[in-house]
Design an enzyme around this catalytic site. Structure first.
Site, short mmCIF file in Angstrom:
data_model
loop_
_atom_site.label_atom_id
_atom_site.label_comp_id
_atom_site.label_asym_id
_atom_site.label_seq_id
_atom_site.Cartn_x
_atom_site.Cartn_y
_atom_site.Cartn_z
N THR A 164 0.83 -1.21 0.00
CA THR A 164 0.00 0.00 0.00
C THR A 164 0.86 1.26 0.00
O THR A 164 0.33 2.36 -0.09
CB THR A 164 -0.90 0.03 1.24
N SER A 179 3.76 -5.17 2.92
CA SER A 179 2.67 -5.35 3.89
C SER A 179 2.40 -6.84 4.08
O SER A 179 2.82 -7.66 3.27
CB SER A 179 1.39 -4.67 3.38
N GLY A 181 1.45 -8.06 7.77
CA GLY A 181 1.58 -8.42 9.18
C GLY A 181 0.43 -9.24 9.70
O GLY A 181 0.59 -10.02 10.65
N GLU A 182 -0.74 -9.10 9.10
CA GLU A 182 -1.92 -9.86 9.54
C GLU A 182 -1.98 -11.25 8.89
O GLU A 182 -2.93 -12.00 9.10
CB GLU A 182 -3.20 -9.08 9.22
N ASN A 266 3.68 -4.38 13.55
CA ASN A 266 3.35 -5.30 14.64
C ASN A 266 3.89 -6.70 14.41
O ASN A 266 4.03 -7.16 13.28
CB ASN A 266 1.83 -5.37 14.81
N ASP A 308 -1.44 -4.29 18.73
CA ASP A 308 -1.35 -3.96 17.30
C ASP A 308 -0.99 -2.50 17.08
O ASP A 308 -1.56 -1.81 16.25
CB ASP A 308 -2.66 -4.29 16.56
N ASP A 310 1.30 -0.84 15.36
CA ASP A 310 2.32 -0.76 14.30
C ASP A 310 3.21 0.47 14.46
O ASP A 310 2.72 1.57 14.68
CB ASP A 310 1.64 -0.66 12.93
N TRP A 483 -7.77 11.52 9.29
CA TRP A 483 -7.07 10.50 8.50
C TRP A 483 -6.37 11.11 7.30
O TRP A 483 -5.94 10.43 6.39
CB TRP A 483 -8.07 9.43 8.05
N TRP A 547 -8.54 2.30 6.94
CA TRP A 547 -9.05 1.52 8.06
C TRP A 547 -10.28 2.19 8.68
O TRP A 547 -11.31 1.57 8.90
CB TRP A 547 -7.95 1.34 9.10
#
Length: 598
Positions: A164, A179, A181-182, A266, A308, A310, A483, A547
């Protein structure tokens, strides 16, 4: 291509009267120091209230529009979320489309992207536009024609690796992150040759010293050598191989020190009981040599992350007086709610203070250099999921996993010596659970619910921060999280956008609102400014998402979806809808324009 201080003004100055194309980088971050400060002052605190829409452009894509347009000479380059279309617009011809690049990406990458299909923009270097696509393909495009110079695949979406972020062109290299991490990705930063696309080096966030390009005796943390196997000793068994530590944020660079800076994210999984130890070097500020990738120093902000938080937010580089002498500083506003100031040459920690008043997961960061906990946050066990039984919900944790500040970048003004920071004033409930790693399958291990802080219905604040003293100078409350990236200018005006869709201008010294305009959709893009034919323009992308706006962007309705964001921002749907538009502002042509202070 050679990195240097001249790059600092390119986004603004080249389009005013310079050549159509330049030899030096033009960055989403505006300058290598990530200040997001413009010396343009035609638009100032006295006349900004007279801004008008000069022109608009529809991107043809919905979902979240992060990042900003890029201006080089008489050309503007506009990017979109997935499928990551790039438009080249001729500013001399009312934005006529000169070329369009539309990559053919497999849509199966979309469900693998964590938090909307956003992209944070393009970079320019040596006559090329650099795009890092959602599917991790890095593409070099000829800036005049849009023809592909080269492309290289940086990761594998089938394993959960996506992108991203924008890139950092520095000297003869293009620096990119990753990206995932999840999804339990073993994350890294990679340098590619700017001319050929050949991989030069890759440094991981955790694992063996060689994988991290870390010298146990030369790489330091808080002034001391990290020692052999500094990461391996803080993970159980081979858990580092699925450890996360992703690098989807912003990069900065100091040409004098020849060091690049960024943060790692994270650790995986979100369930802290499944990964005992500090989980180094996730949640870390990194200083690396861009030629070799060698790590000079590291500082882990949130050891053994349980929330979480990050650590990928931007690193802003300034030179300011500390205790009577000018020092090279790095300032970072972390998701965990602390604002950090370090000496960017040595990694010495100078300031670590809360920038949101409700942060409660830790009481403070220990600043006693003689303490065994020096540099560590002092965790409040009441807000620690680790201290609870597994499957037990911890409530009232502040900030929420979305962070007291997310990726939307802050700005810095050398005139006021203040940082202007978009923030989230929001808390959460957090319930860990056992999860098994399978490549390409979410490796989360926690259920999160976001909610406003008790007694505070507003979830956003835009603040001015003194990075040397570690304190808030002024704060503006917003109904929803801010944001949008900030922009500071020499006209003593600071710009930012809101999730409802307002572009706002405030006084840099007092925070007093000077101007607002409602754009067609929520703003999660970064405000930019440029000069063209003697006039200063301000531009911003609208398109709610990210998000915070994932519920609107993806049509989600379950309050638990989007890692709790759908419920936390349910009221947003009453204020805005999906969109994808660039709006450009200028002062009326009939208005006498002030002379520049330069």
């Amino acid at each position: 291509m050679r990195g240097g201080n001249r790059a600092a003004l390119l986004l603004f100055s080249l389009s005013a009267s310079g050549p159509a194309f330049a030899d030096e980088p033009v960055l989403q971050t505006v300058d290598y120091a990530n200040t997001r400060y413009s010396k343009l002052d035609q638009i100032n605190a006295s006349n900004v209230k007279q801004l008008q829409v000069a022109w608009t452009f529809s991107t043809g894509v919905l979902r979240g529009h992060e990042g900003s347009p890029l201006v080089v000479g008489n050309m503007m380059y506009v990017h979109t979320p997935f499928p990551n279309i790039v438009y080249a617009l001729d500013l001399d011809k009312d934005g006529v489309i000169v070329w369009k690049y539309e990559p053919k990406q497999d849509p199966s990458v979309i469900p693998v992207m964590c938090c909307d299909t956003v992209n944070r923009g393009l970079a320019y270097a040596d006559g090329a536009i650099i795009l890092h696509q959602a599917d991790t393909t890095v593409v070099s495009l000829d800036a005049k024609s849009g023809k592909v110079n080269w492309s290289v695949v940086n990761g594998d979406p089938k394993k959960g690796e996506t992108n991203t972020a924008t890139v950092l062109p520095v000297k003869d290299k293009i620096i990119v992150g990753i990206s995932g991490g999840e999804f339990g990705v073993n994350c890294h930063v990679t340098a590619y040759d700017a001319k050929s696309g050949k991989k030069v080096w890759r440094g991981h966030s955790q694992g063996p010293d060689a994988d991290m390009i870390m010298d146990p005796e030369k790489t330091t943390s808080l002034g001391k050598p990290v020692g052999k196997d500094s990461s391996l000793k803080t993970w159980e068994g081979d858990q580092w191989k699925t450890g996360g530590g992703c690098t989807w944020g912003w990069f900065s660079y100091d040409p004098k020190l020849d060091l690049m800076y960024y943060g790692s994210g994270n650790p995986s999984t979100w369930n802290p009981k499944q990964r005992p130890g500090d989980n180094k070097w996730s949640m870390t500020i990194w200083a690396r040599n861009p030629d070799t990738g060698a790590a000079k120093w590291v500082y882990q902000m949130t050891p053994h992350d349980e929330w979480d938080y990050d650590g990928i937010n931007e690193m802003i580089l300034t030179d300011q007086k500390v205790d009577g002498r000018t020092r090279p500083l790095l300032t970072h506003f972390d998701r965990n709610g602390f604002g950090y100031t370090l000496d960017r040459s040595t990694g010495e920690l100078l300031v670590a203070e809360k920038f949101d008043p409700v942060v409660n997961w830790a009481s403070k960061v220990d600043m006693d250099k003689g303490s065994k906990n020096y540099g560590r946050p002092l965790v409040d066990p009441h807000y620690s999921p680790e201290a609870k039984d597994e499957d037990e919900t911890t409530t009232g944790i502040c900030p929420g996993a979305i962070g007291a500040k997310n990726e939307a970048p802050a700005a810095y003004s050398p005139e006021t010596h203040l940082f202007y920071v978009p923030t989230n004033h929001i808390c959460m409930s957090y319930e860990p659970f056992q999860v098994t790693y399978t490549p390409g399958i979410p490796f989360v291990g926690a259920t999160v619910s976001l909610q406003p802080h008790e007694g505070d219905p507003e979830t956003g604040r835009f603040i001015a921060w003194d990075g040397v003293r570690g304190r808030v100078e002024w704060s503006n409350t917003e109904p929803f999280s801010v944001w949008s990236g900030a922009l500071a200018t020499a006209g003593d005006v600071v710009f930012y956008g809101t999730l409802e869709g307002y572009l706002k201008a405030v006084d840099a010294r007092s925070g007093r609102e000077l101007y607002r305009f409602k754009t067609p959709s929520g703003i999660i893009g970064n405000v930019t400014t440029y000069g063209h034919r003697g006039r200063q323009y301000v531009a911003v992308l609208s398109g709610v998402g990210g998000w915070a706006g994932i519920g609107l962007a993806a049509g989600l309705t379950d309050p638990a979806d989007g890692a709790g964001a759908v419920g936390g921002y349910a009221g947003l749907s009453r204020y805005t809808a999906l969109g994808g538009q660039l709006t450009v502002f200028a002062l009326p042509e009939s208005l006498p324009l002030p002379k520049s202070r330069d």
